[in-house]
Write a protein that holds these residues in place. Structure first.
Motif, PDB file in Angstrom:
ATOM      1  N   HIS A 279     -32.321 -27.075  22.495  1.00 35.20           N
ATOM      2  CA  HIS A 279     -31.891 -26.475  23.754  1.00 35.20           C
ATOM      3  C   HIS A 279     -30.469 -25.932  23.583  1.00 35.20           C
ATOM      4  O   HIS A 279     -30.288 -24.805  23.209  1.00 35.20           O
TER       5      HIS A 279
ATOM      6  N   ASP B 162     -35.075 -23.333  23.823  1.00 32.43           N
ATOM      7  CA  ASP B 162     -35.487 -23.088  25.209  1.00 32.43           C
ATOM      8  C   ASP B 162     -34.268 -22.968  26.117  1.00 32.43           C
ATOM      9  O   ASP B 162     -33.220 -23.581  25.861  1.00 32.43           O
ATOM     10  N   ASP B 163     -34.423 -22.196  27.179  1.00 33.69           N
ATOM     11  CA  ASP B 163     -33.493 -22.090  28.319  1.00 33.69           C
ATOM     12  C   ASP B 163     -32.424 -21.004  28.193  1.00 33.69           C
ATOM     13  O   ASP B 163     -31.754 -20.695  29.174  1.00 33.69           O
TER      14      ASP B 163
ATOM     15  N   HIS C 156     -39.435 -17.739  28.982  1.00 35.21           N
ATOM     16  CA  HIS C 156     -39.424 -19.117  29.482  1.00 35.21           C
ATOM     17  C   HIS C 156     -39.518 -19.024  31.006  1.00 35.21           C
ATOM     18  O   HIS C 156     -38.929 -19.832  31.712  1.00 35.21           O
TER      19      HIS C 156
ATOM     20  N   HIS D 299     -38.053 -20.872  35.831  1.00 34.94           N
ATOM     21  CA  HIS D 299     -38.156 -22.205  35.223  1.00 34.94           C
ATOM     22  C   HIS D 299     -38.870 -23.217  36.115  1.00 34.94           C
ATOM     23  O   HIS D 299     -38.650 -24.420  36.033  1.00 34.94           O
TER      24      HIS D 299
ATOM     25  N   PRO E  96     -42.035 -23.947  30.868  1.00 39.00           N
ATOM     26  CA  PRO E  96     -40.926 -24.803  31.302  1.00 39.00           C
ATOM     27  C   PRO E  96     -41.391 -26.252  31.490  1.00 39.00           C
ATOM     28  O   PRO E  96     -42.428 -26.495  32.121  1.00 39.00           O
TER      29      PRO E  96
HETATM   30 ZN    ZN Z   1     -36.719 -25.219  29.770  1.00 39.36          ZN
END
Ligand code: ZN
Length: 254
Positions: A44, A101-102, A155, A159, A195
């Motif tokens: 992340h 991710d994110d 993604h 989310h 997500p």
């Molecule tokens: Zn995420």
């Protein structure tokens, strides 16, 4: 431990894949490539925040050192998708897909230069509604990283847990995030990371219908050619982990 010469040979296919996707499609499958087991790591943040999903830049660099010492070569998302799709694709002997991710800004500030320094590539899954907000990647960051050989996927827009939404909301999340990223990148985006790993049959069917070819979960495991394209397992990486090779062995089960 493998020799440096063998390591470089194994990684050439990755370089080819980055430099020319045309060539990639015409390249012969190296012998036994279809039998590869591919760990898909999910990071992340790479920085100095204190939460469990953040690793420091020093730790990330050490992880990449360890992977290279063991002969792992990073592959692009496109190369990974071609492998799953049984397309002719050059594959290093020890491929690995490194995902994030994110879409945090520290992916650009820390992870990207460290990947470049190691001659490796990553795949970044971005929340498109966050693109212009503080601490997140900007469209300019994304374009620069893409030009540097990095891959991008959706993604979603906001989310939310896709598995808990109605069909219309799922469609909005999948279609609109894909469209935003495609307009930023000027090329097709067809990978989705759900997500919080939330998905169901409705999510998978809509994802297929609107043009995705790959769906990444957060369920632990390793990927093989026969893995279901929309229920792909990954290996989550946490702050408290020690020894990336050990983590892959522990969480990268079939
Ligand atoms: Zn995420």
């Amino acid at each position: 431990m493998i020799s440096r010469r063998r390591f470089i040979k194994g990684c050439i296919s990755t370089i080819i894949a980055i430099s020319s996707s045309q060539f990639l499609l015409q390249a012969p499958t190296s012998s036994g490539a279809g039998n590869r087991k591919i760990p898909v790591l999910v990071y992340h943040r790479v920085g100095y925040t204190t939460d469990a999903l953040t690793v420091t830049p020093e730790r990330f660099s050490n992880d990449l050192d360890s992977l290279q010492e063991r002969g792992y070569c990073s592959i692009s998302l496109e190369q990974f998708q071609n492998f799953l799709d049984d397309r002719n694709v050059e594959m290093p002997e020890r491929p690995i897909l490194i995902t994030f991710d994110d879409g945090y800004l520290d992916n650009f500030e820390h992870a990207y230069p460290i990947l470049r320094k190691h001659g490796m590539v990553g795949s970044f899954f971005v929340i498109t509604d966050m693109l212009w907000t503080q601490d997140r990647l900007t469209p300019e960051n994304i374009v620069e990283m893409s030009q540097g050989g990095m891959s991008f996927g959706s993604h979603t827009v906001t989310h939310r847990d896709l598995g808990s939404l109605d069909a219309e909301s799922i469609r909005d999340e999948l279609v609109n995030s894909k469209a935003v990223l495609e307009s930023v990148l000027g090329k097709t985006v067809n990978g989705i990371a759900y997500p919080r790993g939330s998905y169901n049959d409705v999510v998978v069917n809509i994802a297929k219908e609107v043009g995705y070819v790959t769906g990444l979960t957060v369920r632990e495991g390793i990927c093989i050619k026969e893995s279901p394209d929309f229920e792909l397992r990954r290996i989550p990486i946490f702050k408290y982990d020690s020894g990336i090779i050990h983590v892959i062995a522990n969480r990268g089960h079939m």
